[in-house]
Design a protein around this motif. Structure first.
Motif, mmCIF file in Angstrom:
data_model
loop_
_atom_site.group_PDB
_atom_site.id
_atom_site.type_symbol
_atom_site.label_atom_id
_atom_site.label_comp_id
_atom_site.label_asym_id
_atom_site.label_seq_id
_atom_site.Cartn_x
_atom_site.Cartn_y
_atom_site.Cartn_z
ATOM 1 N N ASP A 1 -4.514 -18.293 8.778
ATOM 2 C CA ASP A 1 -3.626 -19.133 7.964
ATOM 3 C C ASP A 1 -2.327 -19.481 8.682
ATOM 4 O OD1 ASP A 1 -5.517 -19.051 5.955
ATOM 5 O OD2 ASP A 1 -4.454 -17.558 4.737
ATOM 6 N N GLY A 2 -2.184 -19.003 9.919
ATOM 7 C CA GLY A 2 -0.996 -19.344 10.698
ATOM 8 C C GLY A 2 0.211 -18.461 10.440
ATOM 9 N N ILE A 3 0.022 -17.356 9.796
ATOM 10 C CA ILE A 3 1.126 -16.434 9.537
ATOM 11 C C ILE A 3 1.522 -15.769 10.855
ATOM 12 C CG2 ILE A 3 1.830 -14.343 8.282
ATOM 13 C CD1 ILE A 3 1.252 -16.739 6.440
ATOM 14 N N THR A 4 2.818 -15.723 11.136
ATOM 15 C CA THR A 4 3.290 -15.075 12.371
ATOM 16 C C THR A 4 4.188 -13.867 12.086
ATOM 17 O OG1 THR A 4 5.176 -16.590 12.496
ATOM 18 C CG2 THR A 4 3.166 -17.211 13.718
ATOM 19 N N ASP A 5 4.845 -13.873 10.953
ATOM 20 C CA ASP A 5 5.759 -12.784 10.593
ATOM 21 C C ASP A 5 5.275 -12.160 9.291
ATOM 22 O OD1 ASP A 5 7.899 -13.163 12.688
ATOM 23 O OD2 ASP A 5 7.815 -15.170 11.793
ATOM 24 N N VAL A 6 5.097 -10.840 9.298
ATOM 25 C CA VAL A 6 4.483 -10.139 8.179
ATOM 26 C C VAL A 6 5.441 -9.094 7.622
ATOM 27 C CG1 VAL A 6 2.526 -8.682 7.488
ATOM 28 C CG2 VAL A 6 2.205 -10.486 9.203
ATOM 29 N N ARG A 7 5.514 -9.034 6.322
ATOM 30 C CA ARG A 7 6.265 -7.984 5.622
ATOM 31 C C ARG A 7 5.242 -7.211 4.804
ATOM 32 N NH1 ARG A 7 8.617 -9.747 9.045
ATOM 33 N NH2 ARG A 7 10.600 -10.803 9.072
ATOM 34 N N VAL A 8 5.220 -5.893 4.970
ATOM 35 C CA VAL A 8 4.206 -5.061 4.317
ATOM 36 C C VAL A 8 4.875 -4.145 3.312
ATOM 37 C CG1 VAL A 8 2.383 -3.356 4.676
ATOM 38 C CG2 VAL A 8 2.817 -5.105 6.424
ATOM 39 N N LEU A 9 4.372 -4.170 2.088
ATOM 40 C CA LEU A 9 4.816 -3.240 1.048
ATOM 41 C C LEU A 9 3.630 -2.345 0.717
ATOM 42 C CD1 LEU A 9 6.911 -2.208 -0.946
ATOM 43 C CD2 LEU A 9 6.049 -3.892 -2.577
ATOM 44 N N PRO A 10 3.561 -1.183 1.344
ATOM 45 C CA PRO A 10 2.431 -0.294 1.060
ATOM 46 C C PRO A 10 2.607 0.364 -0.301
ATOM 47 C CG PRO A 10 3.952 0.775 2.561
ATOM 48 C CD PRO A 10 4.474 -0.617 2.326
ATOM 49 N N THR A 11 1.506 0.654 -0.940
ATOM 50 C CA THR A 11 1.569 1.417 -2.197
ATOM 51 C C THR A 11 1.181 2.871 -1.951
ATOM 52 O OG1 THR A 11 -0.665 0.692 -2.767
ATOM 53 C CG2 THR A 11 1.180 -0.582 -3.686
ATOM 54 N N HIS A 12 1.215 3.277 -0.698
ATOM 55 C CA HIS A 12 0.961 4.675 -0.372
ATOM 56 C C HIS A 12 2.096 5.527 -0.922
ATOM 57 C CE1 HIS A 12 -1.118 2.531 3.002
ATOM 58 N NE2 HIS A 12 -2.084 3.304 2.550
ATOM 59 N N LEU A 13 1.766 6.704 -1.414
ATOM 60 C CA LEU A 13 2.801 7.614 -1.888
ATOM 61 C C LEU A 13 3.529 8.290 -0.740
ATOM 62 C CD1 LEU A 13 1.139 9.347 -4.953
ATOM 63 C CD2 LEU A 13 2.754 7.431 -4.906
ATOM 64 N N LEU A 14 2.801 8.568 0.357
ATOM 65 C CA LEU A 14 3.418 9.268 1.475
ATOM 66 C C LEU A 14 2.810 8.813 2.785
ATOM 67 C CD1 LEU A 14 1.289 12.069 2.089
ATOM 68 C CD2 LEU A 14 2.073 12.249 -0.251
ATOM 69 N N TYR A 15 3.500 9.163 3.856
ATOM 70 C CA TYR A 15 2.949 8.876 5.176
ATOM 71 C C TYR A 15 1.638 9.652 5.286
ATOM 72 C CZ TYR A 15 7.588 7.167 6.431
ATOM 73 O OH TYR A 15 8.761 6.468 6.487
#
Length: 175
Positions: free
Chosen positions: A60-74
């Motif tokens: 889709d041509g995305i070059t910059d990504v922001r990730v919001l994980p729903t993980h509780l912990l590393y």
């Protein structure tokens, strides 16, 4: 998250809030747990793993990504997610919910305030548990509960330490 109704109430709510906060920006959903992916696909639900979502973004041509994980912990899933994110100009990933001592105390206070318990009752919080070293968060969370006056709150795990036997023994000792 393998149950549609529950997934809609939690993951669906997160996706709707992200879309509302950033109207017009594309939002992609990806799953890291192979167990969850198998369960959803077995039911015929179309879901992306992280590499598939990344490939769609790239197409889709995305070059910059922001990730919001729903993980509780590393942990393993968080590490796996980050390892797959190397082909974009920039990738910024938010930290998991339980990332520092302040987070542990905030979550404990919120949960304890939201669950009514009688004076002779314990509030037991169970996590899945992991062989990853981040599993120490559960023991730290239990320690923070006691240190912040929540002596009736106990934290354990299903598949790691503190396990159910350890948790039951702690509740009995406190009894």
């Amino acid at each position: 998250t393998t149950y549609s109704e529950t997934r809609e109430k939690n993951i669906g709510a997160v996706l709707r809030r992200i879309s509302a906060a950033a109207p017009g920006l594309p939002v992609y959903e990806a799953w890291t747990s192979s167990m969850i992916l198998r369960a959803l696909r077995k039911r015929g639900e179309s879901v992306d793993d992280v590499p598939a979502a990344m490939a769609r973004m790239e197409a889709d041509g995305i070059t910059d990504v922001r990730v919001l994980p729903t993980h509780l912990l590393y942990g393993d899933e968080f590490d796996k997610m980050n390892a797959a994110a190397g082909r974009f100009s920039s990738v910024v990933t938010a930290v998991p919910l339980l990332s520092c001592d302040e987070d542990l105390r905030t979550v404990l206070q919120a949960v304890a305030a939201g669950v009514e318990t009688a004076p002779d009752e314990a509030l037991v919080l169970m996590g899945h548990g992991t062989p990853h070293f981040c599993n120490t968060v559960y023991a730290a969370m239990d320690y923070h509960a006691k240190a912040t006056g929540l002596s009736h709150v106990f934290v354990g795990t299903v598949e790691a330490f503190p396990d159910l036997d350890t948790l039951i023994a702690a509740v009995r000792r406190a009894g």
